[in-house]
Design an enzyme around this catalytic site. Structure first.
Site, mmCIF file in Angstrom:
data_model
loop_
_atom_site.group_PDB
_atom_site.id
_atom_site.type_symbol
_atom_site.label_atom_id
_atom_site.label_comp_id
_atom_site.label_asym_id
_atom_site.label_seq_id
_atom_site.Cartn_x
_atom_site.Cartn_y
_atom_site.Cartn_z
ATOM 1 N N ASN A 288 0.147 -5.549 3.298
ATOM 2 C CA ASN A 288 -0.812 -6.514 3.814
ATOM 3 C C ASN A 288 -0.419 -7.884 3.282
ATOM 4 O OD1 ASN A 288 -2.330 -4.595 5.225
ATOM 5 N ND2 ASN A 288 -3.463 -4.046 3.387
ATOM 6 N N GLU B 22 0.838 -1.200 0.000
ATOM 7 C CA GLU B 22 0.000 0.000 0.000
ATOM 8 C C GLU B 22 0.876 1.255 0.000
ATOM 9 O OE1 GLU B 22 -4.159 -1.419 2.053
ATOM 10 O OE2 GLU B 22 -2.768 -0.316 3.328
ATOM 11 N N ARG C 91 -1.424 -10.893 2.793
ATOM 12 C CA ARG C 91 -2.577 -11.789 2.631
ATOM 13 C C ARG C 91 -3.300 -11.419 1.345
ATOM 14 N NH1 ARG C 91 -6.488 -7.751 3.777
ATOM 15 N NH2 ARG C 91 -5.757 -6.293 5.337
HETATM 16 P P1 ADP Z 1 -4.445 0.366 8.107
HETATM 17 O O1 ADP Z 1 -3.470 -0.623 8.621
HETATM 18 O O2 ADP Z 1 -5.471 0.732 9.094
HETATM 19 O O3 ADP Z 1 -4.961 -0.007 6.754
HETATM 20 P P2 ADP Z 1 -2.826 2.389 6.715
HETATM 21 O O4 ADP Z 1 -1.489 2.788 7.168
HETATM 22 O O5 ADP Z 1 -2.915 1.500 5.526
HETATM 23 O O6 ADP Z 1 -3.573 1.719 7.951
HETATM 24 O O7 ADP Z 1 -3.687 3.688 6.468
HETATM 25 C C1 ADP Z 1 -5.073 3.616 6.228
HETATM 26 C C2 ADP Z 1 -5.533 4.836 5.453
HETATM 27 O O8 ADP Z 1 -5.210 6.054 6.144
HETATM 28 C C3 ADP Z 1 -4.915 4.995 4.102
HETATM 29 O O9 ADP Z 1 -5.572 4.238 3.117
HETATM 30 C C4 ADP Z 1 -5.022 6.489 3.856
HETATM 31 O O10 ADP Z 1 -6.315 6.828 3.423
HETATM 32 C C5 ADP Z 1 -4.833 7.068 5.227
HETATM 33 N N1 ADP Z 1 -3.419 7.441 5.464
HETATM 34 C C6 ADP Z 1 -2.482 6.652 5.999
HETATM 35 N N2 ADP Z 1 -1.290 7.290 6.074
HETATM 36 C C7 ADP Z 1 -1.485 8.521 5.568
HETATM 37 C C8 ADP Z 1 -0.639 9.676 5.391
HETATM 38 N N3 ADP Z 1 0.620 9.669 5.774
HETATM 39 N N4 ADP Z 1 -1.189 10.771 4.833
HETATM 40 C C9 ADP Z 1 -2.485 10.788 4.463
HETATM 41 N N5 ADP Z 1 -3.323 9.753 4.627
HETATM 42 C C10 ADP Z 1 -2.843 8.625 5.177
HETATM 43 P P1 ADP Z 2 -8.192 -4.758 2.879
HETATM 44 O O1 ADP Z 2 -7.003 -4.027 3.434
HETATM 45 O O2 ADP Z 2 -7.929 -6.132 2.358
HETATM 46 O O3 ADP Z 2 -9.045 -3.953 2.006
HETATM 47 P P2 ADP Z 2 -9.695 -4.266 5.199
HETATM 48 O O4 ADP Z 2 -8.639 -3.942 6.197
HETATM 49 O O5 ADP Z 2 -10.591 -3.236 4.661
HETATM 50 O O6 ADP Z 2 -9.020 -5.140 4.063
HETATM 51 O O7 ADP Z 2 -10.623 -5.424 5.730
HETATM 52 C C1 ADP Z 2 -10.124 -6.508 6.404
HETATM 53 C C2 ADP Z 2 -11.018 -6.593 7.610
HETATM 54 O O8 ADP Z 2 -12.171 -7.338 7.280
HETATM 55 C C3 ADP Z 2 -10.427 -7.300 8.769
HETATM 56 O O9 ADP Z 2 -9.665 -6.456 9.538
HETATM 57 C C4 ADP Z 2 -11.657 -7.789 9.507
HETATM 58 O O10 ADP Z 2 -12.170 -6.826 10.401
HETATM 59 C C5 ADP Z 2 -12.681 -7.952 8.434
HETATM 60 N N1 ADP Z 2 -12.932 -9.359 8.100
HETATM 61 C C6 ADP Z 2 -12.156 -10.396 8.347
HETATM 62 N N2 ADP Z 2 -12.648 -11.509 7.878
HETATM 63 C C7 ADP Z 2 -13.808 -11.205 7.312
HETATM 64 C C8 ADP Z 2 -14.807 -11.940 6.621
HETATM 65 N N3 ADP Z 2 -14.685 -13.235 6.408
HETATM 66 N N4 ADP Z 2 -15.868 -11.297 6.148
HETATM 67 C C9 ADP Z 2 -15.975 -9.990 6.313
HETATM 68 N N5 ADP Z 2 -15.059 -9.251 6.956
HETATM 69 C C10 ADP Z 2 -13.991 -9.827 7.450
HETATM 70 MG MG MG Z 3 -3.863 -0.252 5.058
#
Ligand code: ADP
Ligand code: ADP
Ligand code: MG
Length: 616
Positions: free
Chosen positions: A295, A275, A297
């Protein structure tokens, strides 16, 4: 190739994995909790094993129960899906130690990417551009505040162990830093058992761009291009697409090469996603796209990549886990057309997106050429309060972005779910937002314009009139004169609210109520026998039960003075709450309802007598 597979998950992703396993002739084993005894994944698998109570931490998150289920059924391999145990390296190791095939990366790769700070340090060493910020060990609040000042506001505080959009705080200025830090640490400790944070520059005009990567056990790593997941609500993805709008070939090549470098740096095996966050203020430029996290997975939004590349990513996962090399080389991979996915949720946009739980009495998905539905439920199934309330991923492919967008919008508009509420109309409005149409979405769009999108639409007059006409024979036709213009007024309840509709001639097929479905919404329309309506000039004050149900609250007393629109009582019927209100100013002349009482349809619950007009 493995011959049997246990899927340690539920919902749509379990069904998705079963579909491909079946295609490959692999025996499938589902696991399920109490709440999921009747779930779709249980029905679709060849075998199913009960693993415990409804709460995920007593079932889907208990590694030993899953291993026991695998032993009991002779499963050769375990696919973790996403969420739950999918990024739990200790579980992955225990699967391997039990002599089973783990359909996922090596536990060491999961660990390397498990914490956001360590992952960023590793990626920086591997030559991958990372989001500027502080990712050090020192967690002293004053030190963190000084680092935030160095980075320059606005900054984002992130739990290093965070996920699912949780454990993040945007801080606009130094004054807000200390409180934001404390609250982020509290949330991180409670949700992830780890209160360490990192601080990042908050990227303005942020776009979420990610790259699908794939590795095998022979050292090959390929990428399957990018996805754009910038349409987010509270840092959670709402609509995803591939490719990313405005991505030119040179930028794509550079970004995807970075992603492959990132995967190689952790000897990645299987499906993974790198990401990135992009500053989209001047379009997508390679020098303004930075690594955020990996991620380790299969990702929720993997179908859009499948739709543009023609690759079945789950098939690759199973082949690679079985020891086969990735079936194609990088040069064989290309992008064909455009794909978009919307996450259809059982939630109520009008109530702050609260989950909407209950039985799916009606479940209908719109269809389209190039359309795909990945779901884990069926009509008659329950949306339970225990898990993520996703109903389906609705996916559309088109020759170009506009075709994919229109098809997805049509599929969502033609969907109908009842009595559970969904975000379908919200998704349609998001897809039709001018910025989305133009492909210039940043992650803040819903935050800015989401309120209008969350407004739940009402059915059109034409639709209501047609529906009402179908109900008319059951209603009786007093007042309808032969040879007169076949239009008159009648009264109905639309989800408990009284409405007046002009109707034409009725059909011969009387019904007690109909469901009106339009714009991705469903409403129940019931004839409302409003006493004295036909003939009498003034409306009657009879408050009748619109359907059989239970009185759950009475707000007034007999003899009380009420004003038009005042809440009289609440009835729970067909799993929904109906508020009955005073039709005009007056006095509660009769009250026949008490909380807890079961009532029949059209029972006289109360009667309001009009207030005597003051002489002028
Ligand atoms: P998570 O593990 O909850 O997915 P991420 O680090 O992927 O956390 O961040 C989730 C979302 O937060 C991103 O898709 C983006 O929209 C926003 N985000 C994360 N880091 C930044 C950043 N440094 N500046 C602006 N938006 C951010
Ligand atoms: P991605 O980063 O793949 O878009 P998200 O972080 O938006 O994924 O979604 C993953 C989340 O979906 C997990 O953190 C969990 O809360 C939820 N989840 C896990 N397993 C399932 C499932 N079988 N059906 C729906 N939601 C799930
Ligand atoms: Mg993320």
């Amino acid at each position: 190739m493995i011959k049997s597979l246990l899927i340690a998950n539920r919902g749509e992703i379990a069904c998705r994995v079963i579909r491909t396993a079946r295609k490959l002739g692999i025996r499938t084993i589902a696991v399920y909790s109490d709440a999921d005894a009747q779930a779709l994944h249980v029905r679709e698998a060849d075998e199913a094993v009960h693993i415990g109570p409804s709460a995920a931490r007593e079932s889907y998150l208990v590694g030993e129960r899953i291993l026991a289920a695998a032993a009991q059924t002779g499963a050769e391999a375990i696919h973790p899906g996403y969420g739950f145990l999918s990024e739990n390296s200790a579980f992955a190791q225990s699967v391997i130690d039990a002599g089973l095939v783990w359909v996922g990366p090596n536990p060491a790769s999961i660990d390397a990417m498990g914490l956001k700070d360590a992952a960023k340090k590793l990626m920086a060493q591997a030559g991958v551009p990372v989001t500027p910020g502080y990712m050090g060990e020192n967690q002293d609040p004053d030190h963190l505040a000084a680092e935030a000042a160095k980075i320059g506001y606005p900054v984002l505080i992130k739990a290093v162990a965070g996920g699912g959009g949780k454990g993040m705080r945007l801080v606009e200025n130094p004054d807000a830093f200390t409180d934001a830090l404390a609250s982020c640490q509290r949330e991180a400790a409670a949700s992830f058992g780890n209160d360490h944070v990192l601080i990042e520059k908050y990227i303005l005009s942020p776009r979420h761009i990610e790259v699908q990567v794939f590795g095998d056990k022979h050292g090959n790593v390929v990428h399957l291009f990018e996805r754009d997941c910038s349409l987010q609500r509270r840092h959670q993805k709402v609509i995803e697409e591939a490719p990313a709008p405005g991505m030119d070939a040179a930028t794509r090549a550079e970004l995807c090469a970075s992603a492959v470098r990132a995967a190689k740096a952790v000897d990645y095996v299987g499906a993974g996603t790198i990401e990135f966050i992009a500053d989209g203020s001047e379009g997508l430029r390679a020098d303004r796209i930075w690594f955020m996290e990996m991620n380790t997975r299969l990702q929720v939004e993997h179908p859009v990549t499948e739709e543009i590349t023609g690759v079945d990513l789950v098939e690759w996962q199973l082949r690679v886990a079985s020891g086969e090399p990735i079936p194609v080389s990088q040069d064989d991979l290309g992008i064909d057309g455009w794909a978009m996915e919307a996450r259809l949720y059982a939630e109520d946009p009008a109530k702050g997106f609260l989950p909407s739980i209950g039985k799916l009495e009606l479940l209908q998905f719109g269809e389209s050429e190039g359309g795909r539905i990945d779901t884990g439920v069926y009509e008659g199934a329950e949306v339970s309060p225990f898990y993520d309330p996703m109903i389906a991923k609705v996916i559309a492919w088109g020759q170009d972005r506009e075709e994919a967008r229109e098809r997805l919008s049509d599929m969502l508009s033609d969907s109908a779910v009842w009595p559970v509420k969904t975000n379908a109309s919200f998704l349609v409005k998001a897809l039709e937002h001018p910025d989305f149409v133009a492909g210039t979405v940043d992650t803040g769009l819903i935050g800015r314009d989401g309120e209008a999108m969350a407004q739940v639409p009402q059915p059109s007059t034409e639709m209501l009139e047609a529906a009402a006409a179908a109900l008319v024979p059951a209603y009786g036709t007093p007042g309808l004169r032969l040879n007169a213009a076949p239009v008159r007024k009648a009264w109905f309840l639309l989800d408990g609210q009284e409405i007046e509709i002009a109707i034409g001639e009725g059909s011969d097929d009387p019904a007690e109520s109909v469901l009106v479905t339009e714009q991705g919404q469903a409403w129940q329309l019931t004839p409302w026998r409003r006493e004295g309506v036909h003939g009498a000039a003034a409306g009657s004050g009879a408050i009748l039960a619109p359907m059989p149900g239970k009185v759950i609250a009475v707000e007034v007393e007999a003899g009380q003075t009420v004003i038009a629109g005042q809440k009289l009582l609440t009835l729970e019927a067909m799993k929904m709450e109906h508020t009955l209100t005073a039709p005009f100013d007056g006095v509660v002349a009769e009250l026949n309802a008490a909380a807890g009482q079961q009532v029949q349809v059209e029972a006289l619950l109360a009667r309001i007598e009009e207030a005597a007009k003051e002489p002028a």
